[in-house]
Motif scaffolding. Structure first.
Motif, PDB file in Angstrom:
ATOM      1  N   ASP A 117       0.821  -1.215   0.000  1.00  0.00           N
ATOM      2  CA  ASP A 117       0.000   0.000   0.000  1.00  0.00           C
ATOM      3  C   ASP A 117       0.858   1.269   0.000  1.00  0.00           C
ATOM      4  O   ASP A 117       0.520   2.257  -0.661  1.00  0.00           O
ATOM      5  CB  ASP A 117      -0.926   0.014   1.224  1.00  0.00           C
ATOM      6  CG  ASP A 117      -2.094  -0.949   1.088  1.00  0.00           C
ATOM      7  OD1 ASP A 117      -2.370  -1.390  -0.047  1.00  0.00           O
ATOM      8  OD2 ASP A 117      -2.725  -1.268   2.110  1.00  0.00           O
TER       9      ASP A 117
ATOM     10  N   ARG B 262      -4.202  -3.760  -4.232  1.00  0.00           N
ATOM     11  CA  ARG B 262      -4.688  -2.701  -3.337  1.00  0.00           C
ATOM     12  C   ARG B 262      -6.196  -2.539  -3.409  1.00  0.00           C
ATOM     13  O   ARG B 262      -6.863  -2.316  -2.397  1.00  0.00           O
ATOM     14  CB  ARG B 262      -4.014  -1.375  -3.697  1.00  0.00           C
ATOM     15  CG  ARG B 262      -2.524  -1.309  -3.435  1.00  0.00           C
ATOM     16  CD  ARG B 262      -1.978   0.082  -3.724  1.00  0.00           C
ATOM     17  NE  ARG B 262      -0.520   0.103  -3.680  1.00  0.00           N
ATOM     18  CZ  ARG B 262       0.257   0.330  -4.727  1.00  0.00           C
ATOM     19  NH1 ARG B 262      -0.286   0.556  -5.917  1.00  0.00           N
ATOM     20  NH2 ARG B 262       1.565   0.342  -4.597  1.00  0.00           N
TER      21      ARG B 262
ATOM     22  N   ARG C  96      -8.695  -7.236  -0.387  1.00  0.00           N
ATOM     23  CA  ARG C  96      -8.606  -6.635   0.945  1.00  0.00           C
ATOM     24  C   ARG C  96      -9.143  -7.539   2.041  1.00  0.00           C
ATOM     25  O   ARG C  96      -9.546  -7.078   3.106  1.00  0.00           O
ATOM     26  CB  ARG C  96      -9.373  -5.306   0.969  1.00  0.00           C
ATOM     27  CG  ARG C  96      -9.004  -4.340  -0.126  1.00  0.00           C
ATOM     28  CD  ARG C  96      -7.517  -4.047  -0.153  1.00  0.00           C
ATOM     29  NE  ARG C  96      -7.009  -3.456   1.065  1.00  0.00           N
ATOM     30  CZ  ARG C  96      -5.761  -3.018   1.209  1.00  0.00           C
ATOM     31  NH1 ARG C  96      -4.891  -3.141   0.210  1.00  0.00           N
ATOM     32  NH2 ARG C  96      -5.368  -2.499   2.354  1.00  0.00           N
TER      33      ARG C  96
END
Length: 326
Positions: free
Chosen positions: A86, A173, A177
């Motif tokens: 990230d 990204r 998640r």
């Protein structure tokens, strides 16, 4: 320094690595300095309880190429890797550990693969002597199982040492998640031009493995859940089987109740058709009929006993009375 067109981000997971960090930093720094790309060293402190964070602060203060992210507590290796991705801003991103089991000597070859257009580079172990025989066998077995159950086929012995382009990193990204994740599996399933580089895992320079057998087992089960719908199907099939079994038991139970009701109905008919019999006879008929309905096996087991003979004689009397009533 000279301005370079491209930049390599090296993401390093750190958990209680105060003894390994100095050697890792010095070794990796020497190799990064000779690369044709600019670079950054991005450390992720995964809630270390030793002096790892102090060491990282010292490196970042004196070296502009060093950055670090620090967790409030230990969230695990996978969380550290995705956090590093990230925050990384390089054209290529390499994820590796700080214990030097992932050799920094592979970084020049990784850069060459990036320049050839590869978007995903999986690092495959050929040897890992420090892991021991049991861990090597279980690791090979894990990949066989996951490849048999999943539609995605993984490189056997692929490790947490891997490299991705900035385009591949953007996919991770935005779309991957999950809190329970298998990052090396996601990397192999997101597409892009892929290649592999083999390496021999070095011995740890310091410290010990942070993965216990219990953690590895839980990690393996979570991975199977992530990449295969077979456990879900097995749960559905087991539920359907249990439901059908329950229906069968219910039908069997209701049929038994119906049989008992037929015996009670016969007793009522006997009462209506033989009104001249004494009241004690009704009680005997009711008792013995219910006994035949509820436990006929007991009559046969008692056939050769005195009690059994009495029961059989009483049965005959009932039958004669019953037939006489009609």
């Amino acid at each position: 320094g000279s301005i370079m067109e491209k930049k390599l981000s090296v993401v390093v997971s750190v958990y209680n690595e105060e003894q390994a960090l100095p050697m890792f930093y010095e070794t990796t720094k020497l190799i990064l300095e000779i690369l044709p790309w600019d670079y950054e060293l991005l450390f992720v402190n995964d809630g270390s309880r030793d002096d790892s964070l102090s060491i990282l602060r010292e490196y970042a203060a004196r070296d502009e190429k060093v950055k670090f992210v620090s967790f409030s507590r230990n969230f695990g290796h996978e969380a550290a890797m995705i956090a590093g991705i990230d925050y990384a801003d390089g054209d290529g991103i390499v994820c590796m550990d700080a214990d030097l089991q992932h050799p920094p000597e592979c970084l020049p070859e990784i850069v060459r693969k990036f320049e050839e257009g590869c978007g995903v580079i999986s690092m495959v172990r050929t040897k890992n002597k420090s892991a021991g025989l049991i861990k090597n066998i279980t690791s090979a077995g894990f990949y066989r199982v996951i490849n048999a159950l999943s539609d995605v086929k993984f490189e056997p012995n692929a490790s947490d040492f891997f490299a991705i382009s900035k385009e591949a990193a953007e996919v991770l990204r935005k779309n991957y998640r999950e809190k329970v994740r298998f990052l090396r599996g996601y990397v192999q399933s997101i597409g892009f031009q892929k290649t592999t580089i083999t390496y021999e895992a070095h011995d740890r320079v310091a410290g010990e493995s942070k993965y216990s057998i219990k953690k590895l087992l839980a990690f393996s089960l979570n991975t199977i859940m992530c990449f295969s719908n077979l456990p879900l199907k097995l749960g559905i099939y087991a539920g359907a089987f249990a439901g059908l079994l329950g229906v069968a038991v219910m039908i069997y139970t209701l049929s038994g109740c119906a049989q008992r009701l037929r015996y009670h109905r016969d007793l009522k008919l006997l009462y209506v058709c033989d009104p001249v019999s004494d009241r004690g006879h009704y009680r005997r008929v009711y008792r013995d009929s219910v006994q035949r309905a509820e436990g006929p096996a007991n009559l046969y087991r008692a056939r050769n006993t005195e009690c059994g003979e009495k029961i059989c004689v009483r049965e005959k009397k009932i039958r004669r009375s019953y037939s006489g009533g009609f």
